[in-house]
Design an enzyme around this catalytic site. Structure first.
Site, mmCIF file in Angstrom:
data_model
loop_
_atom_site.group_PDB
_atom_site.id
_atom_site.type_symbol
_atom_site.label_atom_id
_atom_site.label_comp_id
_atom_site.label_asym_id
_atom_site.label_seq_id
_atom_site.Cartn_x
_atom_site.Cartn_y
_atom_site.Cartn_z
ATOM 1 N N PRO A 23 32.029 10.895 12.837
ATOM 2 C CA PRO A 23 33.606 11.874 12.195
ATOM 3 C C PRO A 23 34.138 12.312 12.405
ATOM 4 C CG PRO A 23 30.865 12.768 12.347
ATOM 5 C CD PRO A 23 31.170 11.541 13.510
ATOM 6 N N CYS A 25 37.118 14.455 11.677
ATOM 7 C CA CYS A 25 38.456 15.455 10.872
ATOM 8 C C CYS A 25 39.681 15.705 10.952
ATOM 9 C CB CYS A 25 38.733 16.766 11.466
ATOM 10 S SG CYS A 25 37.130 18.125 10.700
ATOM 11 N N ALA A 57 33.994 15.795 9.427
ATOM 12 C CA ALA A 57 33.449 17.213 8.777
ATOM 13 C C ALA A 57 33.725 17.713 7.061
ATOM 14 C CB ALA A 57 33.579 18.893 9.877
ATOM 15 N N GLN A 100 29.194 13.774 6.792
ATOM 16 C CA GLN A 100 28.980 15.711 7.759
ATOM 17 C C GLN A 100 29.078 16.402 6.692
ATOM 18 O OE1 GLN A 100 30.948 16.751 11.129
ATOM 19 N NE2 GLN A 100 29.787 16.402 12.452
ATOM 20 N N TYR A 183 30.069 24.822 15.318
ATOM 21 C CA TYR A 183 30.061 25.575 14.530
ATOM 22 C C TYR A 183 28.369 26.290 14.265
ATOM 23 C CZ TYR A 183 34.534 22.857 14.329
ATOM 24 O OH TYR A 183 34.757 22.136 15.117
ATOM 25 N N ARG A 231 23.654 16.420 13.842
ATOM 26 C CA ARG A 231 24.036 16.083 14.821
ATOM 27 C C ARG A 231 23.712 17.111 14.983
ATOM 28 N NH1 ARG A 231 30.455 14.233 16.015
ATOM 29 N NH2 ARG A 231 29.772 12.567 17.072
ATOM 30 N N LEU A 302 32.610 8.914 25.129
ATOM 31 C CA LEU A 302 33.385 7.770 25.509
ATOM 32 C C LEU A 302 32.949 7.122 25.767
ATOM 33 C CD1 LEU A 302 34.785 10.656 28.335
ATOM 34 C CD2 LEU A 302 36.792 9.280 26.918
ATOM 35 N N ARG A 325 36.895 7.840 19.541
ATOM 36 C CA ARG A 325 38.935 7.877 19.687
ATOM 37 C C ARG A 325 39.316 5.918 19.470
ATOM 38 N NH1 ARG A 325 38.522 12.600 24.367
ATOM 39 N NH2 ARG A 325 36.365 11.428 24.254
HETATM 40 C C1 LIG Z 1 40.598 12.849 15.576
HETATM 41 C C2 LIG Z 1 38.150 13.446 15.982
HETATM 42 C C3 LIG Z 1 37.981 14.347 14.538
HETATM 43 C C4 LIG Z 1 36.499 15.011 15.336
HETATM 44 N N1 LIG Z 1 36.001 15.486 14.063
HETATM 45 C C5 LIG Z 1 35.113 15.426 14.203
HETATM 46 C C6 LIG Z 1 34.023 15.929 13.277
HETATM 47 O O1 LIG Z 1 34.378 16.042 12.587
HETATM 48 N N2 LIG Z 1 32.617 16.211 12.783
HETATM 49 C C7 LIG Z 1 32.277 15.761 14.520
HETATM 50 O O2 LIG Z 1 31.045 16.012 14.262
HETATM 51 N N3 LIG Z 1 33.003 15.251 15.753
HETATM 52 C C8 LIG Z 1 34.175 15.500 15.540
HETATM 53 N N4 LIG Z 1 34.821 15.185 16.616
HETATM 54 C C9 LIG Z 1 34.100 14.428 17.669
HETATM 55 C C10 LIG Z 1 34.060 13.098 17.338
HETATM 56 O O3 LIG Z 1 33.045 12.467 16.517
HETATM 57 C C11 LIG Z 1 32.975 12.681 18.754
HETATM 58 O O4 LIG Z 1 31.763 13.285 19.156
HETATM 59 C C12 LIG Z 1 33.875 12.895 20.258
HETATM 60 O O5 LIG Z 1 35.355 12.511 19.940
HETATM 61 C C13 LIG Z 1 33.341 12.194 21.743
HETATM 62 O O6 LIG Z 1 33.435 10.665 21.148
HETATM 63 P P1 LIG Z 1 34.686 9.591 21.414
HETATM 64 O O7 LIG Z 1 34.662 9.838 22.505
HETATM 65 O O8 LIG Z 1 33.947 8.243 21.225
HETATM 66 O O9 LIG Z 1 36.385 9.798 21.068
HETATM 67 C C14 LIG Z 1 35.974 14.375 16.108
HETATM 68 C C15 LIG Z 1 36.816 13.641 17.212
HETATM 69 C C16 LIG Z 1 38.343 13.572 17.414
HETATM 70 C C17 LIG Z 1 38.655 12.829 17.878
#
Ligand SMILES: Cc1cc2nc3c(=O)[nH]c(=O)nc-3n(C[C@H](O)[C@H](O)[C@H](O)COP(=O)(O)O)c2cc1C
Length: 371
Positions: A23, A25, A57, A100, A183, A231, A302, A325
């Site tokens: 997810p 945002c 979210a 979510q 949250y 989550r 990551l 990402r």
């Molecule tokens: C642009 C962006 C928006 C995010 N929005 C949410 C969200 O809406 N809900 C959530 O649980 N985590 C959110 N996250 C966290 C990601 O879901 C993820 O847990 C975190 O970026 C680590 O994973 P990654 O290394 O693959 O980026 C967001 C991350 C990014 C980069």
């Protein structure tokens, strides 16, 4: 045979592979309503060949939004706006779409990250008074939230139920309850944010009570054959905060209630968190939940390389991986992973001709000809 590209079943939902779009945002809605940005953003992610997409979210009430621009599912207009986006996505992608559902608690009323991410105080334009388990602000200098009383808890639970009913009407394939990243539900779990002295605070059992009540209410309001999961932040990265032992206990309680999976992340409840970052840094927490609880787990954080994702699944550390990402940076990540791992992936027919010569069997069901 790639294990990453083996199907996975959550409840009655079948994922074609174990790559999940985390997810994310977008801070691009108006009054909670999805717009053209969502159509473009979700539309292209839906062509990626991942096994599941989790929508960002999505606030269950206006005051539960992180920022004034958050996606919401609390009004008829929100529901209609998301229906428009989903109709377009479904017309061109077989990917299951889940959502979510979230309430930001004391972390609500914030500016989007590109405007600095700070709290918008209730007396500023677009700001509002936040609500939380206890009147303790996220940072000492911030405006404190109001403590939710019994009626407030009932109202918030009711908001989760109404949003779930809307999600069911929209035909969404699953619900992830946001119990992480500091949250509202995480605020109940963590002794850092929860200072209550009633049956919703103090002992582990009491701190888990409200998140479990919300889970029960959401589960009851969503079609029984469709999965609901949570989550969870497995640690606050602060001594004396929420930890992996609590996460295992909560996951066991959720399992007993029919929860379909646990999406294991960390952090978010305190600015004092000291996170040890590195490739796959949260995977050990997913492994513990999987080993000690036995529910399907999704690892995140990551995870960027196909071989790394493959090893997480093949070594039994998690049942699926979710990427945030890396998916934004390369929305065709699952195609490239399938190519590297010798697997196959679904691609839209309009793009079949892009299949590289060296990967003749990459796309499923390809056929084309011309005069
Ligand atoms: C642009 C962006 C928006 C995010 N929005 C949410 C969200 O809406 N809900 C959530 O649980 N985590 C959110 N996250 C966290 C990601 O879901 C993820 O847990 C975190 O970026 C680590 O994973 P990654 O290394 O693959 O980026 C967001 C991350 C990014 C980069």
């Amino acid at each position: 045979m790639s294990r990453l590209f083996e199907p996975l079943t959550l409840g009655s939902l079948r994922l074609a592979n174990r790559i999940v779009i985390a997810p994310m945002c977008q801070y691009s809605a108006r009054d909670g309503e999805a717009g053209d940005w969502h159509l473009i953003h979700l539309g292209h992610l839906a062509l990626s060949g991942a096994g599941l997409m989790i929508l960002e979210a999505t606030a269950v009430s206006p005051e539960g939004r992180i920022s004034p621009q958050d996606l919401g599912l609390y009004s008829d207009a929100d529901e209609a706006a998301l229906a428009r986006v989903l109709k377009a996505v479904r017309a061109h992608s077989p990917m299951p779409v889940s959502i979510q559902l979230s309430h930001a608690g004391r972390k609500a009323s914030s500016r989007p990250p590109w405007d600095g991410g700070a709290q918008i105080r209730p007396d500023e334009p677009d700001g509002w008074k936040t609500e939380a388990p206890s009147p303790v602000p996220h940072s000492p200098e911030e405006d404190p939230p109001l403590e939710l009383d019994r009626a407030g808890l009932e109202r918030v639970r009711g908001r989760f139920v109404r949003a779930t009913e809307r999600a069911a009407r929209l035909g969404l394939d699953g619900i992830e309850i946001h119990g992480a990243h500091g949250y509202l539900l995480h605020q109940f779990l963590s002794p850092i944010a929860n200072k209550r002295t009633d049956e919703y605070g103090g002992s582990l059992e009491n701190r888990m009570r409200f998140p479990l009540e919300v889970y029960d209410a959401v589960r009851a309001a969503f079609p029984a054959e469709k999965p609901v999961w949570m989550r969870i932040s497995a640690t606050d990265w602060v001594p004396g905060g929420w930890d992996i032992e609590g996460t295992v206990a909560l996951s066991k309680a959720l399992k007993a209630r029919g929860c379909a999976a646990i999406h294991v992340t960390t952090g978010g409840v305190s600015p004092e968190q000291a996170i040890k970052l590195g490739p796959g840094y949260q995977v050990p927490y997913a492994r513990r939940v999987k080993a000690e609880v036995g529910l399907p787990t999704v690892a995140v954080g990551l995870i960027t390389e196909p071989e790394q994702a493959e090893a997480i699944i093949a070594d039994g550390e998690a049942d699926a991986v979710s990427l945030a990402r890396a998916m934004l940076y390369d929305p065709r990540w699952p195609w490239h992973a399938a190519a590297k791992l010798g697997a196959r992936v679904s691609a839209p027919k309009q793009y079949w001709r892009s299949q590289p010569r060296e990967y003749k069997d990459l796309f499923e069901a390809v056929s084309f000809g011309q005069r």
